[in-house]
Design an enzyme around this catalytic site. Structure first.
Site, PDB file in Angstrom:
ATOM      1  N   CYS A 228      37.107  21.218  -9.688  1.00  0.00           N
ATOM      2  CA  CYS A 228      36.882  22.558  -9.142  1.00  0.00           C
ATOM      3  C   CYS A 228      35.843  23.381  -9.905  1.00  0.00           C
ATOM      4  O   CYS A 228      35.056  24.097  -9.262  1.00  0.00           O
ATOM      5  CB  CYS A 228      38.192  23.315  -9.022  1.00  0.00           C
ATOM      6  SG  CYS A 228      39.308  23.187 -10.426  1.00  0.00           S
TER       7      CYS A 228
ATOM      8  N   ARG B 156      42.679  12.444 -17.483  1.00  0.00           N
ATOM      9  CA  ARG B 156      43.799  13.234 -17.998  1.00  0.00           C
ATOM     10  C   ARG B 156      44.364  12.553 -19.248  1.00  0.00           C
ATOM     11  O   ARG B 156      44.600  11.342 -19.247  1.00  0.00           O
ATOM     12  CB  ARG B 156      44.900  13.352 -16.941  1.00  0.00           C
ATOM     13  CG  ARG B 156      44.410  13.853 -15.575  1.00  0.00           C
ATOM     14  CD  ARG B 156      44.337  15.353 -15.499  1.00  0.00           C
ATOM     15  NE  ARG B 156      43.741  15.800 -14.251  1.00  0.00           N
ATOM     16  CZ  ARG B 156      44.419  16.021 -13.115  1.00  0.00           C
ATOM     17  NH1 ARG B 156      45.728  15.803 -13.080  1.00  0.00           N
ATOM     18  NH2 ARG B 156      43.796  16.459 -12.042  1.00  0.00           N
TER      19      ARG B 156
ATOM     20  N   ASP C 186      38.970  15.073  -3.759  1.00  0.00           N
ATOM     21  CA  ASP C 186      39.161  16.475  -4.094  1.00  0.00           C
ATOM     22  C   ASP C 186      38.318  17.358  -3.186  1.00  0.00           C
ATOM     23  O   ASP C 186      37.126  17.109  -2.997  1.00  0.00           O
ATOM     24  CB  ASP C 186      38.749  16.688  -5.555  1.00  0.00           C
ATOM     25  CG  ASP C 186      39.506  17.827  -6.199  1.00  0.00           C
ATOM     26  OD1 ASP C 186      40.419  18.367  -5.562  1.00  0.00           O
ATOM     27  OD2 ASP C 186      39.176  18.166  -7.349  1.00  0.00           O
TER      28      ASP C 186
ATOM     29  N   HIS D 189      37.560  21.615  -1.852  1.00  0.00           N
ATOM     30  CA  HIS D 189      37.755  23.044  -2.076  1.00  0.00           C
ATOM     31  C   HIS D 189      37.190  23.809  -0.893  1.00  0.00           C
ATOM     32  O   HIS D 189      36.041  23.599  -0.506  1.00  0.00           O
ATOM     33  CB  HIS D 189      37.098  23.484  -3.383  1.00  0.00           C
ATOM     34  CG  HIS D 189      37.694  22.805  -4.578  1.00  0.00           C
ATOM     35  ND1 HIS D 189      37.183  21.626  -5.096  1.00  0.00           N
ATOM     36  CD2 HIS D 189      38.807  23.096  -5.300  1.00  0.00           C
ATOM     37  CE1 HIS D 189      37.938  21.240  -6.110  1.00  0.00           C
ATOM     38  NE2 HIS D 189      38.930  22.105  -6.246  1.00  0.00           N
TER      39      HIS D 189
ATOM     40  N   LYS E  32      51.255  26.689  -5.059  1.00  0.00           N
ATOM     41  CA  LYS E  32      50.804  25.509  -4.317  1.00  0.00           C
ATOM     42  C   LYS E  32      51.932  24.983  -3.442  1.00  0.00           C
ATOM     43  O   LYS E  32      53.121  25.224  -3.694  1.00  0.00           O
ATOM     44  CB  LYS E  32      50.333  24.407  -5.266  1.00  0.00           C
ATOM     45  CG  LYS E  32      51.426  23.788  -6.114  1.00  0.00           C
ATOM     46  CD  LYS E  32      50.878  22.693  -7.031  1.00  0.00           C
ATOM     47  CE  LYS E  32      51.988  22.103  -7.897  1.00  0.00           C
ATOM     48  NZ  LYS E  32      51.498  21.059  -8.814  1.00  0.00           N
TER      49      LYS E  32
END
Length: 667
Positions: free
Chosen positions: A357, A386, A406, A408, A492
């Site tokens: 993001c 991660r 992903d 947005h 979320k």
């Protein structure tokens, strides 16, 4: 004694009653043998209590059944206490760690001189049955820090937990909240018939009334585990167990475990030659073999095309960035433990990205935006990293490096509800194409007791949460609350999908973000219709989440028997004799020209062995050819479940395969 008024809540109905002071919660449920605890307190302030809790004026009281989620947690935590008591009976020098309930079971950590072996679990189970038969009472006792430190002076791990009481460390420590948490310090005694405490443990509770209320349990396995989940700490021995409200429920659970082991994606990945986890690369960093690569490519091609159809624009961003970018986004202050350490590049600190993001925000900010461009939808397969702890890395379902599909969406506040609905419909349609049809939704909200873990105003959080809630409710799907599970930047909703054996997997997430676009972060703007500059809402969504993880879920859902459109090999050609090889190779060329994946087994194995090999490889279709088939321009068409149609004309056989692939059906 004086009278007090309480209200019993049952099946959503509220019934007020008058009782005398000193009345215990169990007295309201004396005729309901399934109730093992109570949810008690003033309206809106209820908490779980033992049935021995003394009622107070104004309390609302609701029974907790043993087969409810809370009831099972209480059952399993009580069983963990019995297990720890049994361990210390057999090994008096064993030191106690933490023993919380977990999904479908419980565990307890011990510091012992010699690791447990399977034979030890048999001994422990035997001792537990004796304790259960003794019908020992679980009795709660309030204590002070000083008294607890003195009483537990020989339990070093408990002493450490007492030091965490009331602080953030208790909630952040794996399983510690069941021991101390916030508020008063309590110890539970297991009391025998004579009134003597047989064993005691630091614990918040609640617990079952007595050990005899444990109907069915089994110890599953032992494993090494670092104290408080930190690999810098001492390695303890953890015993896992499970407990259920009936023997039948336990048997059903054990059967599900057997089925889950048969479907384990790590085992099937090896057997089907899909992927591996080389030590030379590192933990949590899988590699895909050619057959696994076919599945991964098909999934990527599918979801890329679906994003384009849904109005997304494909972008690409690098794997690393200057550290400052992740301070701007808030990831380092609020998610820093999940990121890998800094890399020194030309004297500057860079980070492997954990999220895409921040970089998408820079694409949005690269030029002035108009309200006419919104919703602006950006999408990529972004490789993210991660820093997962080694103890939680698990096959493909918990990795350290993975690709996110992903996306947005940048929208006006007014567009947010319709965009969230659009994304939710997109996710559900996608899962149905992959053979997952049983869903519920989970709404993750802010934990107001931990304001330092979240950013943004109360008003923004309330508005964003309500928007998500309304869209979820309008979907008609079951909605389950997840208090405190929100990301630091906004609430979320996640799609929870049940697989073929009823297990639940968290899949897509849709997150409402009013923080990253703000002036304090990326200062994102668009020119509104009236010429003013306004801040967009940013909505994060990941459909697969991690492609690697979703592949692991699908391998287990299908037990490796993928539908034809995803199967690495869709058709296996099997000649009855060597002279039939060329005929099948010619058929394979025809099918490959149509984009179908076909192999011909021209090995020296006998035909039945070739069929068996194709079945073990879980190939959807087999085309078997002998003299009669060659002469007739046909094949024997065999399905992987053993059904077979002989003398099928070649054109029809090819059409059967092509139709099954096009429809994404399972065969």
């Amino acid at each position: 004694m004086s009278d007090i008024k309480v209200a019993r809540i049952h099946a959503g109905q509220r019934a007020e009653t008058t009782v005398t002071t000193g009345t215990k919660a169990w007295e309201l449920f004396r005729d309901d043998a399934d109730v093992v605890a109570a949810r008690v307190g003033a309206p809106g302030e209820q908490s779980l209590k033992d049935l021995a809790y003394e009622l107070r004026d104004g309390d609302e009281v609701e029974g907790v059944a043993i087969d409810s989620p809370d009831g099972r947690d209480i059952l399993r935590h009580s069983t963990a206490h019995v297990m720890a008591q049994a361990v210390q009976q057999i090994w008096p020098d064993a030191k106690l760690g933490i023993g919380p309930p977990i999904e479908n079971g419980f565990y307890y950590d011990f510091d012992v001189e010699t690791p447990f072996v399977p034979e030890d679990l048999v001994k422990i189970e035997s001792a537990m049955r004796k304790i259960i038969k003794e019908n020992q009472r679980f009795e709660r006792r309030v204590t002070t820090d000083a008294d607890a430190l003195d009483e537990l002076k020989d339990e070093p791990y408990k002493l450490e937990l007492i030091g965490l009481k009331g602080g953030a460390g208790a909630d952040d420590t794996e399983g510690a909240a069941v021991e101390v948490g916030a508020g008063e310090l309590t110890i539970y005694d297991n009391v025998g018939r004579s009134g003597e405490a047989k064993w005691s443990d630091l614990c918040r509770g609640p617990h079952l009334p007595t050990t005899k209320r444990i109907p069915a349990f089994k110890l599953m396995r032992s494993a090494a585990a670092y104290w408080r989940g930190d690999e810098k700490n001492k390695q303890l021995q953890r015993i896992y167990g499970t407990a259920w409200e009936t023997k039948e429920a336990l048997e059903e659970h054990l059967h599900r475990i057997e089925e889950a082991e048969r479907r384990d994606h790590r085992k099937l990945g090896r057997e089907l030659d899909l992927y591996s986890f080389p030590d030379e690369i590192g933990s949590g960093l899988p590699v895909f073999h050619p057959k696994g690569g076919v599945i991964k490519r098909e999934m990527e091609d599918y979801v890329r095309q679906r994003h384009i159809e849904e109005g997304f624009e494909y972008v690409g961003t690098p794997h690393i960035a200057k550290e400052g970018l992740f301070y701007t986004s808030g990831h380092l202050p609020y998610y820093g433990e999940g990121m890998f350490p800094a890399l020194d590049v030309d004297g500057m600190d860079y980070r492997l990205k954990a999220m895409n993001c921040p970089m998408h925000n820079l694409i949005y900010r690269s030029r002035q935006r108009s309200y006419r461009e919104l919703p602006l939808r950006l999408f990529e397969f972004g490789s993210v990293y991660r820093h997962e702890k080694s103890g939680v890395v698990h096959g493909l379902t918990r990795v350290r490096g993975f690709a996110q599909d992903d996306s947005h969406s940048y929208v006006t506040p007014e567009q947010a509800p319709s965009e969230i609905k659009h994304l939710l419909d997109f996710c559900l349609g996608l899962f149905r194409d992959f053979g997952l049809n049983d869903f519920y939704l989970e709404l993750s909200t802010r934990d107001d007791s931990k304001p330092d873990k979240f950013i943004g105003s109360d008003e923004d959080w309330a508005m964003a949460t309500e928007v998500l809630r309304q869209v979820c409710e309008e979907s008609g799907l079951e909605l389950v609350p997840d208090p405190g599970g929100a990301a630091y930047y906004g609430p979320k909703v996640s799609v929870q999908a049940r697989d073929a054996i009823g297990r639940t997997w968290q899949m897509s997430t849709i997150q409402y973000d009013f923080n990253q676009p703000s002036t304090d972060r990326f200062n994102l703007e668009y020119v509104a219709a009236d010429g003013t500059r306004q801040q967009p809402v940013m909505i994060h969504s990941a459909k697969f989440g991690s492609i690697e993880r979703f592949i692991g879920v699908l391998v287990e859902h299908y037990a490796g028997a993928f539908p034809p459109w995803l199967a690495p090999v869709q058709v296996q050609g099997i000649p009855i004799a060597e002279r039939h090889n060329d005929y099948l190779f010619d058929i394979a060329r025809q099918m490959k020209s149509q984009g179908l994946r076909v192999e011909v087994d021209d090995s020296d194995d006998r035909m039945q062995k070739k069929i068996r090999n194709a079945q073990l490889a879980k190939v959807p279709f087999m085309m078997i050819a002998g003299d009669n088939d060659v002469e007739a321009g046909a094949v024997s068409f065999r399905y992987r479940d053993g059904r077979q149609d002989n003398g099928v004309p070649l054109a029809e056989a090819i059409e059967r395969v092509a139709a099954a692939v096009a429809s994404r059906e399972q065969v």
